[in-house]
Each structure stands twice: as C-alpha cells, then as structure tokens.
Motif scaffolding. Structure first.
Motif, PDB file in Angstrom:
ATOM      1  N   PRO B  12       0.810  -1.155   0.026  1.00 28.41           N
ATOM      2  CA  PRO B  12      -0.117   0.034   0.092  1.00 28.41           C
ATOM      3  C   PRO B  12       0.850   1.259   0.129  1.00 28.41           C
ATOM      4  CG  PRO B  12       0.211  -0.865   2.334  1.00 28.41           C
ATOM      5  CD  PRO B  12       1.166  -1.708   1.298  1.00 28.41           C
ATOM      6  N   VAL B  13       0.437   2.294  -0.856  1.00 30.23           N
ATOM      7  CA  VAL B  13       1.268   3.548  -1.022  1.00 30.23           C
ATOM      8  C   VAL B  13       0.323   4.603  -1.280  1.00 30.23           C
ATOM      9  CG1 VAL B  13       1.827   3.153  -3.296  1.00 30.23           C
ATOM     10  CG2 VAL B  13       3.418   4.576  -2.040  1.00 30.23           C
ATOM     11  N   PHE B  14       0.773   5.725  -0.905  1.00 21.90           N
ATOM     12  CA  PHE B  14      -0.018   7.031  -1.144  1.00 21.90           C
ATOM     13  C   PHE B  14       0.486   7.562  -2.520  1.00 21.90           C
ATOM     14  CE2 PHE B  14      -2.616   7.611   2.465  1.00 21.90           C
ATOM     15  CZ  PHE B  14      -1.871   7.162   3.628  1.00 21.90           C
ATOM     16  N   GLU B  15      -0.506   8.368  -3.067  1.00 17.75           N
ATOM     17  CA  GLU B  15      -0.267   9.000  -4.315  1.00 17.75           C
ATOM     18  C   GLU B  15       0.910   9.718  -4.302  1.00 17.75           C
ATOM     19  OE1 GLU B  15      -3.797  11.213  -5.838  1.00 17.75           O
ATOM     20  OE2 GLU B  15      -3.200  10.612  -7.793  1.00 17.75           O
ATOM     21  N   GLU B  16       1.699   9.724  -5.363  1.00 14.27           N
ATOM     22  CA  GLU B  16       2.923  10.533  -5.494  1.00 14.27           C
ATOM     23  C   GLU B  16       4.108  10.465  -4.740  1.00 14.27           C
ATOM     24  OE1 GLU B  16       2.065  14.712  -5.222  1.00 14.27           O
ATOM     25  OE2 GLU B  16       0.444  14.621  -6.497  1.00 14.27           O
ATOM     26  N   ALA B  17       3.739   9.152  -4.086  1.00 13.07           N
ATOM     27  CA  ALA B  17       5.054   8.809  -2.880  1.00 13.07           C
ATOM     28  C   ALA B  17       5.936   7.442  -4.028  1.00 13.07           C
ATOM     29  CB  ALA B  17       4.521   7.702  -1.834  1.00 13.07           C
ATOM     30  N   PRO B  18       7.162   7.588  -3.665  1.00 14.52           N
ATOM     31  CA  PRO B  18       7.706   6.360  -4.557  1.00 14.52           C
ATOM     32  C   PRO B  18       7.466   4.894  -4.283  1.00 14.52           C
ATOM     33  CG  PRO B  18       9.200   7.287  -2.756  1.00 14.52           C
ATOM     34  CD  PRO B  18       7.945   7.939  -2.797  1.00 14.52           C
ATOM     35  N   VAL B  19       7.785   3.971  -4.915  1.00 14.45           N
ATOM     36  CA  VAL B  19       7.166   2.600  -4.528  1.00 14.45           C
ATOM     37  C   VAL B  19       8.507   1.810  -5.363  1.00 14.45           C
ATOM     38  CG1 VAL B  19       6.364   2.130  -6.552  1.00 14.45           C
ATOM     39  CG2 VAL B  19       5.659   0.914  -4.569  1.00 14.45           C
ATOM     40  N   GLU B  20       8.930   0.615  -4.549  1.00 15.06           N
ATOM     41  CA  GLU B  20       9.857  -0.500  -4.950  1.00 15.06           C
ATOM     42  C   GLU B  20       9.031  -1.771  -4.649  1.00 15.06           C
ATOM     43  OE1 GLU B  20      14.231  -1.047  -4.657  1.00 15.06           O
ATOM     44  OE2 GLU B  20      13.211  -1.935  -3.114  1.00 15.06           O
ATOM     45  N   LEU B  21       9.104  -2.621  -5.936  1.00 12.81           N
ATOM     46  CA  LEU B  21       8.262  -3.852  -5.691  1.00 12.81           C
ATOM     47  C   LEU B  21       9.484  -4.809  -5.872  1.00 12.81           C
ATOM     48  CD1 LEU B  21       5.059  -3.390  -7.760  1.00 12.81           C
ATOM     49  CD2 LEU B  21       5.626  -3.108  -5.357  1.00 12.81           C
ATOM     50  N   ARG B  22       9.740  -5.698  -5.078  1.00 10.15           N
ATOM     51  CA  ARG B  22      10.841  -6.630  -4.811  1.00 10.15           C
ATOM     52  C   ARG B  22      10.589  -7.954  -5.866  1.00 10.15           C
ATOM     53  NH1 ARG B  22      12.619  -7.056   1.028  1.00 10.15           N
ATOM     54  NH2 ARG B  22      10.137  -7.053   1.425  1.00 10.15           N
ATOM     55  N   CYS B  23      11.617  -8.443  -6.475  1.00 12.26           N
ATOM     56  CA  CYS B  23      11.549  -9.697  -7.088  1.00 12.26           C
ATOM     57  C   CYS B  23      13.124 -10.295  -7.104  1.00 12.26           C
ATOM     58  CB  CYS B  23      11.203  -9.344  -8.550  1.00 12.26           C
ATOM     59  SG  CYS B  23      11.333 -10.949  -9.702  1.00 12.26           S
ATOM     60  N   THR B  72      20.851 -11.755  -7.572  1.00 14.10           N
ATOM     61  CA  THR B  72      19.589 -12.391  -8.312  1.00 14.10           C
ATOM     62  C   THR B  72      18.447 -11.789  -8.159  1.00 14.10           C
ATOM     63  OG1 THR B  72      19.417 -14.112  -6.710  1.00 14.10           O
ATOM     64  CG2 THR B  72      20.749 -14.609  -8.431  1.00 14.10           C
ATOM     65  N   SER B  73      18.439 -10.298  -8.449  1.00 15.38           N
ATOM     66  CA  SER B  73      17.241  -9.550  -8.126  1.00 15.38           C
ATOM     67  C   SER B  73      16.745  -8.731  -9.332  1.00 15.38           C
ATOM     68  CB  SER B  73      17.456  -8.398  -6.753  1.00 15.38           C
ATOM     69  OG  SER B  73      18.303  -7.680  -7.052  1.00 15.38           O
ATOM     70  N   PHE B  74      15.607  -8.333  -9.320  1.00 21.65           N
ATOM     71  CA  PHE B  74      15.297  -7.461 -10.433  1.00 21.65           C
ATOM     72  C   PHE B  74      14.025  -6.575 -10.059  1.00 21.65           C
ATOM     73  CE2 PHE B  74      15.268  -5.989 -14.780  1.00 21.65           C
ATOM     74  CZ  PHE B  74      13.988  -6.176 -15.379  1.00 21.65           C
ATOM     75  N   HIS B  75      14.499  -5.840  -8.956  1.00 22.29           N
ATOM     76  CA  HIS B  75      13.304  -4.899  -8.271  1.00 22.29           C
ATOM     77  C   HIS B  75      12.710  -3.796  -9.255  1.00 22.29           C
ATOM     78  CE1 HIS B  75      14.777  -7.037  -5.176  1.00 22.29           C
ATOM     79  NE2 HIS B  75      15.589  -6.346  -4.518  1.00 22.29           N
ATOM     80  N   LEU B  76      11.456  -3.470  -9.263  1.00 20.55           N
ATOM     81  CA  LEU B  76      10.831  -2.499 -10.015  1.00 20.55           C
ATOM     82  C   LEU B  76      10.383  -1.167  -9.012  1.00 20.55           C
ATOM     83  CD1 LEU B  76       9.014  -1.988 -12.609  1.00 20.55           C
ATOM     84  CD2 LEU B  76       6.985  -2.818 -11.138  1.00 20.55           C
ATOM     85  N   ARG B  77      10.740   0.041  -9.964  1.00 26.20           N
ATOM     86  CA  ARG B  77      10.621   1.173  -9.112  1.00 26.20           C
ATOM     87  C   ARG B  77       9.791   2.185 -10.009  1.00 26.20           C
ATOM     88  NH1 ARG B  77      16.405   0.070  -8.667  1.00 26.20           N
ATOM     89  NH2 ARG B  77      16.771  -0.801  -6.584  1.00 26.20           N
TER      90      ARG B  77
END
Lengths: 112, 115
Positions: B12-23, B72-77
């Motif tokens: 969960p994140v607020f609008e206009e905040a940064p985000v990272e999804l980890r893989c 061995t990561s490929f994080h999305l930002r």
C-alpha cells in the motif's frame, strides 16, 4: 493492429466435461503459449506451440492438450474437467525465439 | 528448476510517493527478466524487460527496474505513483538456452495507491 484475441470470454462447464479454448496471435507472431492463472496466483505455463508443434511443455497432465493451425492460431483442450481446473486461461504470442510475450485478455473457465 | 519470489504480496502506498516492488529469482544460468502488470479482469501487459546490456531498464508508465546478477534480483521502481497504477504486478523469468521461451512467474504483488 489487432492484439492477441481469445474466445470465449467466459465459460461454465460441469465436472467430467471437455472444453476447447481458442486464441489468435498478434499480427506477425508465429508462437503461441498457454498459461493457467488460478485465483490469487501468478500464471503457470502449460505449453508452447511453434510451427504447429508443441515446442515446450510445463508440468500439466495429459488431460491438457493443444493444437496450432497453419495460420498460427491455437486451441487449448482440457478433458475430464476437475473443479481445480477453474481458472483464467491466458494465451500469449511471440515471434520465433524472442522471449517477450504479449498476452490476450484470457478466458475465465468455471467448473461446477 | 527456475523459481521467482516476489517478496511482498501487498504494497500500500500514497499517491505521489515512490514505490519499489521486489523480485528475486533462482538460477545459476543466464536469464531474461520481465515485469508485467495486470489490471482487474484483464490480461497481462508487458512493463519492461531485461535481455542484456545495461542493468537499468526503463519501461512504460514511468517504471524502471535494475538487474542485479550477484543478488539475483530485479526490483521494480517508480519515483511517483498515481492512483491509476493500482494493479497486480508480476515478475517473470525465462532461460535463453531452453527449447522454448516459457515464462516462469512469481505469485504477484498487489500495489494499492490511495489519495
């Protein structure tokens, strides 16, 4: 430029029945892959067709079979349906050995 | 066998905040990496891909990802998210030298953006 199309959109079947799902690849693509996406899960690879042959297969039983036609369209057949086969079935197309795949909207299969 | 782990099932994140999804992926061989997005009741849309070259990959809708071979990561930002980014995000891997080009997916991360 038409993308990947699938039919039907939704389908309800009874346990033990057989079902056929259809897919037309994106224009210019010659490879079709099928995936099963259970609710709340990521897609799982069923099999891939190229030049009308099954090129690669995932860990699915023989009840799942497919076909690719000379125009590159494809069918997925599932025999002896189980309740656990209820899922979104996704078709994806690509070109030859290129790994990026483009997905259709899916067919929602419900088995009762 | 190949596997993909998406470390967060919900973000969960607020609008206009940064985000990272980890893989993270498990493979001792070279791989190709992908991020897909799925909006409710739709198929998957390709966001970005890493095949070779620069480890920082830019995709559509302002997303980017960094390939880290040692981890061995490929994080999305994304530096600033919008309400419209609310969706399910899937990380996927394929191997260049297998018979076909099958994608192996993670279980997905639900990104929820609120105002």
């Amino acid at each position: 430029d038409a993308g990947v199309t699938q039919s039907p959109t939704h389908l309800i079947k009874t346990r033990g029945q057989q079902v056929t799902l259809r897919c037309s690849p994106k224009s210019g693509h010659d490879t079709v892959s099928w995936y099963q996406q259970a609710l709340g899960q990521g897609p799982q690879f069923i099999f891939q067709y190229y030049e009308e042959e099954e090129r690669q297969r995932g860990n699915f039983p023989d009840r799942f079979s497919g076909h690719q036609f000379p125009n590159y369209s494809s069918e997925l057949n599932v025999n002896a349906l189980l309740l656990g086969d209820s899922a979104l079935y996704l078709c994806a197309s690509s070109t030859g050995r290129r790994h990026e795949q483009y997905f259709g909207p899916g067919t929602r299969l419900t088995v009762t | 066998a190949q596997s993909v782990t998406q470390l967060d099932s919900q973000v969960p994140v607020f609008e206009e905040a940064p985000v990272e999804l980890r893989c993270n992926y498990s493979s001792s061989v070279s791989v190709y990496l992908f991020w897909y997005v799925q909006y409710p009741n739709q198929g998957l849309q390709l966001l970005l891909k890493y095949l070779s070259g620069s480890t920082l990959v830019k995709g559509i809708n302002g997303f980017e990802a960094e390939f880290n071979k040692s981890q061995t990561s490929f994080h999305l930002r994304k530096p600033s998210v919008h309400i419209s980014d609310t969706a399910e995000y899937f990380c996927a891997v394929s191997e260049p030298n297998q018979a076909g080009t099958a994608l192996i997916f993670g279980k997905g991360t639900t990104l929820s953006v609120s105002s």
